[in-house]
Design a protein around this motif. Structure first.
Motif, PDB file in Angstrom:
ATOM      1  N   GLY A 161      89.391   0.078 -14.294  1.00 34.31           N
ATOM      2  CA  GLY A 161      89.588   1.380 -13.657  1.00 34.31           C
ATOM      3  C   GLY A 161      88.511   2.349 -14.127  1.00 34.31           C
ATOM      4  N   VAL A 162      88.393   3.472 -13.425  1.00 35.48           N
ATOM      5  CA  VAL A 162      87.381   4.459 -13.801  1.00 35.48           C
ATOM      6  C   VAL A 162      87.874   5.308 -14.967  1.00 35.48           C
ATOM      7  N   ASP A 163      89.192   5.268 -15.230  1.00 41.05           N
ATOM      8  CA  ASP A 163      89.764   6.327 -16.054  1.00 41.05           C
ATOM      9  C   ASP A 163      90.102   5.983 -17.496  1.00 41.05           C
ATOM     10  N   ASP A 179      93.622   1.610   0.011  1.00 40.81           N
ATOM     11  CA  ASP A 179      94.756   0.683   0.027  1.00 40.81           C
ATOM     12  C   ASP A 179      95.080   0.060  -1.333  1.00 40.81           C
ATOM     13  N   GLY A 180      94.807   0.785  -2.379  1.00 38.39           N
ATOM     14  CA  GLY A 180      95.196   0.326  -3.721  1.00 38.39           C
ATOM     15  C   GLY A 180      94.075  -0.428  -4.408  1.00 38.39           C
ATOM     16  N   ASN A 181      94.176  -0.531  -5.761  1.00 36.99           N
ATOM     17  CA  ASN A 181      93.083  -1.208  -6.466  1.00 36.99           C
ATOM     18  C   ASN A 181      93.017  -2.698  -6.147  1.00 36.99           C
ATOM     19  N   VAL A 204     104.953   7.206  -3.757  1.00 34.44           N
ATOM     20  CA  VAL A 204     105.177   8.462  -3.049  1.00 34.44           C
ATOM     21  C   VAL A 204     104.288   9.508  -3.711  1.00 34.44           C
ATOM     22  N   LYS A 205     103.360  10.073  -2.929  1.00 35.54           N
ATOM     23  CA  LYS A 205     102.374  11.000  -3.510  1.00 35.54           C
ATOM     24  C   LYS A 205     102.308  12.309  -2.738  1.00 35.54           C
ATOM     25  N   LYS A 206     101.745  13.319  -3.402  1.00 29.08           N
ATOM     26  CA  LYS A 206     101.591  14.632  -2.752  1.00 29.08           C
ATOM     27  C   LYS A 206     100.352  14.605  -1.870  1.00 29.08           C
ATOM     28  N   VAL A 219      92.875   8.604 -18.615  1.00 28.11           N
ATOM     29  CA  VAL A 219      92.979   9.973 -18.100  1.00 28.11           C
ATOM     30  C   VAL A 219      93.752   9.891 -16.787  1.00 28.11           C
ATOM     31  N   LYS A 220      95.036  10.167 -16.855  1.00 30.44           N
ATOM     32  CA  LYS A 220      95.883  10.011 -15.671  1.00 30.44           C
ATOM     33  C   LYS A 220      96.494  11.347 -15.237  1.00 30.44           C
ATOM     34  N   ASN A 221      97.147  12.007 -16.207  1.00 31.72           N
ATOM     35  CA  ASN A 221      97.927  13.202 -15.881  1.00 31.72           C
ATOM     36  C   ASN A 221      97.198  14.476 -16.278  1.00 31.72           C
ATOM     37  N   LYS A 263      82.511   0.837  -0.395  1.00 32.02           N
ATOM     38  CA  LYS A 263      83.762   1.520  -0.027  1.00 32.02           C
ATOM     39  C   LYS A 263      84.915   0.546   0.137  1.00 32.02           C
ATOM     40  N   GLN A 264      86.079   0.959  -0.287  1.00 27.57           N
ATOM     41  CA  GLN A 264      87.254   0.109  -0.100  1.00 27.57           C
ATOM     42  C   GLN A 264      87.957   0.441   1.224  1.00 27.57           C
ATOM     43  N   GLY A 265      88.911  -0.404   1.593  1.00 32.48           N
ATOM     44  CA  GLY A 265      89.636  -0.219   2.842  1.00 32.48           C
ATOM     45  C   GLY A 265      90.689   0.877   2.734  1.00 32.48           C
ATOM     46  N   THR A 287      83.614  -1.059 -11.317  1.00 28.91           N
ATOM     47  CA  THR A 287      84.493   0.052 -11.683  1.00 28.91           C
ATOM     48  C   THR A 287      85.251   0.503 -10.442  1.00 28.91           C
ATOM     49  N   MET A 288      86.555   0.479 -10.547  1.00 27.21           N
ATOM     50  CA  MET A 288      87.371   0.877  -9.395  1.00 27.21           C
ATOM     51  C   MET A 288      87.551   2.391  -9.446  1.00 27.21           C
ATOM     52  N   ALA A 289      86.900   3.058  -8.521  1.00 25.97           N
ATOM     53  CA  ALA A 289      86.950   4.523  -8.521  1.00 25.97           C
ATOM     54  C   ALA A 289      87.344   5.055  -7.143  1.00 25.97           C
ATOM     55  N   GLY A 290      88.181   4.279  -6.469  1.00 29.45           N
ATOM     56  CA  GLY A 290      88.583   4.683  -5.115  1.00 29.45           C
ATOM     57  C   GLY A 290      89.929   5.385  -5.087  1.00 29.45           C
ATOM     58  N   GLY A 291      90.519   5.603  -6.257  1.00 25.24           N
ATOM     59  CA  GLY A 291      91.849   6.229  -6.294  1.00 25.24           C
ATOM     60  C   GLY A 291      91.780   7.706  -5.923  1.00 25.24           C
ATOM     61  N   GLN A 292      92.938   8.279  -5.661  1.00 29.25           N
ATOM     62  CA  GLN A 292      92.975   9.693  -5.270  1.00 29.25           C
ATOM     63  C   GLN A 292      93.065  10.625  -6.478  1.00 29.25           C
ATOM     64  N   GLY A 293      93.522  10.067  -7.589  1.00 27.32           N
ATOM     65  CA  GLY A 293      93.659  10.888  -8.801  1.00 27.32           C
ATOM     66  C   GLY A 293      94.569  12.088  -8.592  1.00 27.32           C
ATOM     67  N   THR A 294      95.651  11.892  -7.854  1.00 31.42           N
ATOM     68  CA  THR A 294      96.520  13.025  -7.509  1.00 31.42           C
ATOM     69  C   THR A 294      97.165  13.651  -8.745  1.00 31.42           C
ATOM     70  N   ARG A 295      97.503  12.806  -9.729  1.00 34.65           N
ATOM     71  CA  ARG A 295      98.201  13.352 -10.902  1.00 34.65           C
ATOM     72  C   ARG A 295      97.288  14.241 -11.738  1.00 34.65           C
ATOM     73  N   LEU A 296      96.006  13.909 -11.796  1.00 35.54           N
ATOM     74  CA  LEU A 296      95.070  14.709 -12.583  1.00 35.54           C
ATOM     75  C   LEU A 296      94.781  16.033 -11.874  1.00 35.54           C
TER      76      LEU A 296
HETATM   77  P1  UTP Z   1      95.920   4.754 -10.413  1.00 34.88           P
HETATM   78  O1  UTP Z   1      96.961   3.869  -9.880  1.00 34.88           O
HETATM   79  O2  UTP Z   1      96.122   5.337 -11.751  1.00 34.88           O
HETATM   80  O3  UTP Z   1      95.698   5.902  -9.334  1.00 34.88           O
HETATM   81  O4  UTP Z   1      94.557   3.983 -10.359  1.00 34.88           O
HETATM   82  P2  UTP Z   1      94.747   7.141  -9.287  1.00 34.88           P
HETATM   83  O5  UTP Z   1      94.327   7.263  -7.875  1.00 34.88           O
HETATM   84  O6  UTP Z   1      93.633   7.096 -10.263  1.00 34.88           O
HETATM   85  O7  UTP Z   1      95.674   8.358  -9.675  1.00 34.88           O
HETATM   86  P3  UTP Z   1      97.024   8.952  -9.042  1.00 34.88           P
HETATM   87  O8  UTP Z   1      98.065   7.887  -9.148  1.00 34.88           O
HETATM   88  O9  UTP Z   1      96.733   9.358  -7.624  1.00 34.88           O
HETATM   89  O10 UTP Z   1      97.279  10.116  -9.913  1.00 34.88           O
HETATM   90  C1  UTP Z   1      94.110   3.102 -11.356  1.00 34.88           C
HETATM   91  C2  UTP Z   1      92.646   2.791 -11.101  1.00 34.88           C
HETATM   92  O11 UTP Z   1      92.497   2.154  -9.836  1.00 34.88           O
HETATM   93  C3  UTP Z   1      91.623   2.888  -9.005  1.00 34.88           C
HETATM   94  C4  UTP Z   1      91.623   4.296  -9.550  1.00 34.88           C
HETATM   95  O12 UTP Z   1      90.433   4.969  -9.177  1.00 34.88           O
HETATM   96  C5  UTP Z   1      91.757   4.048 -11.023  1.00 34.88           C
HETATM   97  O13 UTP Z   1      90.518   3.697 -11.584  1.00 34.88           O
HETATM   98  N1  UTP Z   1      92.087   2.815  -7.607  1.00 34.88           N
HETATM   99  C6  UTP Z   1      93.376   3.112  -7.329  1.00 34.88           C
HETATM  100  C7  UTP Z   1      91.202   2.473  -6.643  1.00 34.88           C
HETATM  101  O14 UTP Z   1      90.011   2.214  -6.916  1.00 34.88           O
HETATM  102  N2  UTP Z   1      91.646   2.410  -5.373  1.00 34.88           N
HETATM  103  C8  UTP Z   1      92.913   2.703  -5.029  1.00 34.88           C
HETATM  104  O15 UTP Z   1      93.239   2.630  -3.845  1.00 34.88           O
HETATM  105  C9  UTP Z   1      93.812   3.051  -6.034  1.00 34.88           C
END
Ligand code: UTP
Length: 416
Positions: free
Chosen positions: A239-241, A209-211, A340-342, A391-393, A183-185, A100-109
């Motif tokens: 993805g986790v979401d 550095d992205g999924n 481009v993110k906040k 679950v993105k936004n 942990k991812q890079g 499960t890729m859960a390293g994202g920032q989830g900025t939109r949520l």
């Molecule tokens: P998204 O591209 O939707 O990004 O990730 P996000 O971080 O969840 O949300 P925003 O864009 O900041 O709002 C799709 C999937 O990839 C994972 C996320 O956790 C999500 O499961 N992901 C994304 C990573 O594991 N690592 C990353 O560097 C980026």
């Protein structure tokens, strides 16, 4: 002192002088920390990534073709039986794992914490996203009489929070020895003028550095070795979401193996020809997810003899890879895309600025860019309402509200 000067030279060389005043202000411990961090940044790579943000994406002469897919709901009884049987065998033999890729920032949520710790308001009491995923895996374990190893990719930023959340909740009853966090890079963020940002902790702001970073981090953290040791042959990566993701789908598994392919993935039909989603296709004879911005309008509207969109299979980040495919990809370098993110930061007076608008470039590799390294892949079309509730936004489309509705409708259908 010498180190100080070396870092100053380095920062000047790469137009990052504004960091020097932060270094000068810090006490010894934090200063060493920041200097070390800066010395580990690959400024050449960063400069190139920034310059790429200014370049217009050139659309090369690419040969785009549609990709073959199978529709899960239209499989014959025999096909379904056959795929199920093959898939079941793999899972029952303990050769299947889930990442499960859960390293994202989830900025939109905008949730305060890792996305998996978000509580979705389902059935009154609510359920955490990690809880929903665990339930899905536990159900598969019960069905096949195994414990599927579950690897969770975190980021430096959210690792501790993820770990302590899962521990506090006793891994939602999952066998703890089979939940492995890695942990991812990371890469530094840059503001829109190419400057490094400094966070409240007086460290350069970095983000995962992205999924697509999943492959190299699976290798560097020893997870590929761990999988091999456990005898894992097939790995689902999602993805986790997506709270309706089927984490152990024997049809996807059986279909991919039956077709003698190393990668499989699920699609849902585009809501309309111009929906802003990436779709599966073949480009220059290799499988690819093409962004809506890259797909010529005429092609986006093209239909086949059945009246179906020729480029209508959109990607829902439910991917399956053989261990050999992961091994191979993890040794390659995937391209980086820019988002481009906040991101908050501190200004020259040390005051924290929380931007209202996206203010920083984030560099991300995408998992699907790996498809291009193969000649073919299996694509399984599934029903959106059965398998896709992202679950993105914070509000509107793909938000907790829409995910809750889809989740509850799905489970109510199963009950009736
Ligand atoms: P998204 O591209 O939707 O990004 O990730 P996000 O971080 O969840 O949300 P925003 O864009 O900041 O709002 C799709 C999937 O990839 C994972 C996320 O956790 C999500 O499961 N992901 C994304 C990573 O594991 N690592 C990353 O560097 C980026």
């Amino acid at each position: 002192m010498g180190e100080n000067r070396d870092v100053e030279t380095l920062l000047k060389k790469y137009n990052q002088e504004h960091i020097i005043q932060f270094i000068n202000k810090l006490d010894n411990g934090k200063k060493v920390d920041l200097i070390n961090q800066i010395q580990n940044i690959d400024f050449n790579q960063l400069t190139e990534l920034y310059e790429n943000t200014k370049r217009k994406v050139e659309i090369k002469e690419n040969k785009i073709e549609s990709i073959q897919y199978l529709d899960k709901s239209k499989l014959t009884y025999e096909e379904k039986e056959q795929f199920d049987k093959i898939g079941e065998r793999v899972i029952k033999n303990g050769q299947y794992a889930v990442v499960t890729m859960a390293g994202g920032q989830g900025t939109r949520l905008g949730h305060d914490g890792p996305k998996g710790t978000f509580k979705l308001d389902v059935y009154g009491k609510g359920k955490y996203i990690f809880e929903i995923l665990t339930e899905n895996l536990k159900e598969a374990n019960k069905k096949y009489g195994v414990i599927i190893p579950w690897y969770i990719m975190t980021s430096k930023e959210n690792h501790e929070a993820t770990k302590s959340f899962l521990e506090k909740n006793n891994y939602f009853g999952y066998n703890k020895n089979n939940v492995i966090l890695f942990k991812q890079g990371e890469l530094p963020l840059l503001d829109l003028n190419g400057k490094l940002l400094v966070g409240k902790d007086y460290r350069v702001k970095e983000a995962s550095d992205g999924n697509g970073g999943v492959f190299s981090s699976l290798r560097s953290t020893g997870m590929i070795a761990d999988m091999k040791e456990r005898g894992i042959k097939w790995i689902f990566i999602g993805g986790v979401d997506n709270v309706l993701a089927k984490l152990a789908d024997t049809i996807l598994l059986g279909m991919t193996i039956d077709k003698d392919l190393q990668i499989g993935s699920k699609s849902v039909v585009k809501a309309n020809p111009h929906e802003r989603v990436g779709v599966f296709c073949k480009m220059n004879k290799h499988p690819k997810v093409i962004e809506y911005t890259e797909l010529p309008k005429k092609m986006a509207e093209e239909v086949d003899s059945n009246g179906e969109l020729r480029y209508g299979e959109s990607n829902i980040a439910c991917h399956l890879f053989s261990i050999d495919a992961i091994d191979k990809i993890s040794k390659e370098v995937l391209i980086y895309h820019t988002a481009v993110k906040k991101n908050s930061y501190i200004n020259e007076e040390g005051k924290e600025i929380i931007p209202d608008e996206p203010n920083a470039y984030k560099f991300e590799a995408f998992i699907f860019d790996a498809f291009d390294l193969f000649d073919n892949m299996a694509v399984l079309r599934v029903k959106r309402e059965d398998e896709f509730a992202p679950v993105k936004n914070k509000e509107g489309v793909d938000s907790p509200k829409t995910a809750k509705e889809l989740y509850e409708k799905f489970w109510n259908r199963q009950k009736s």
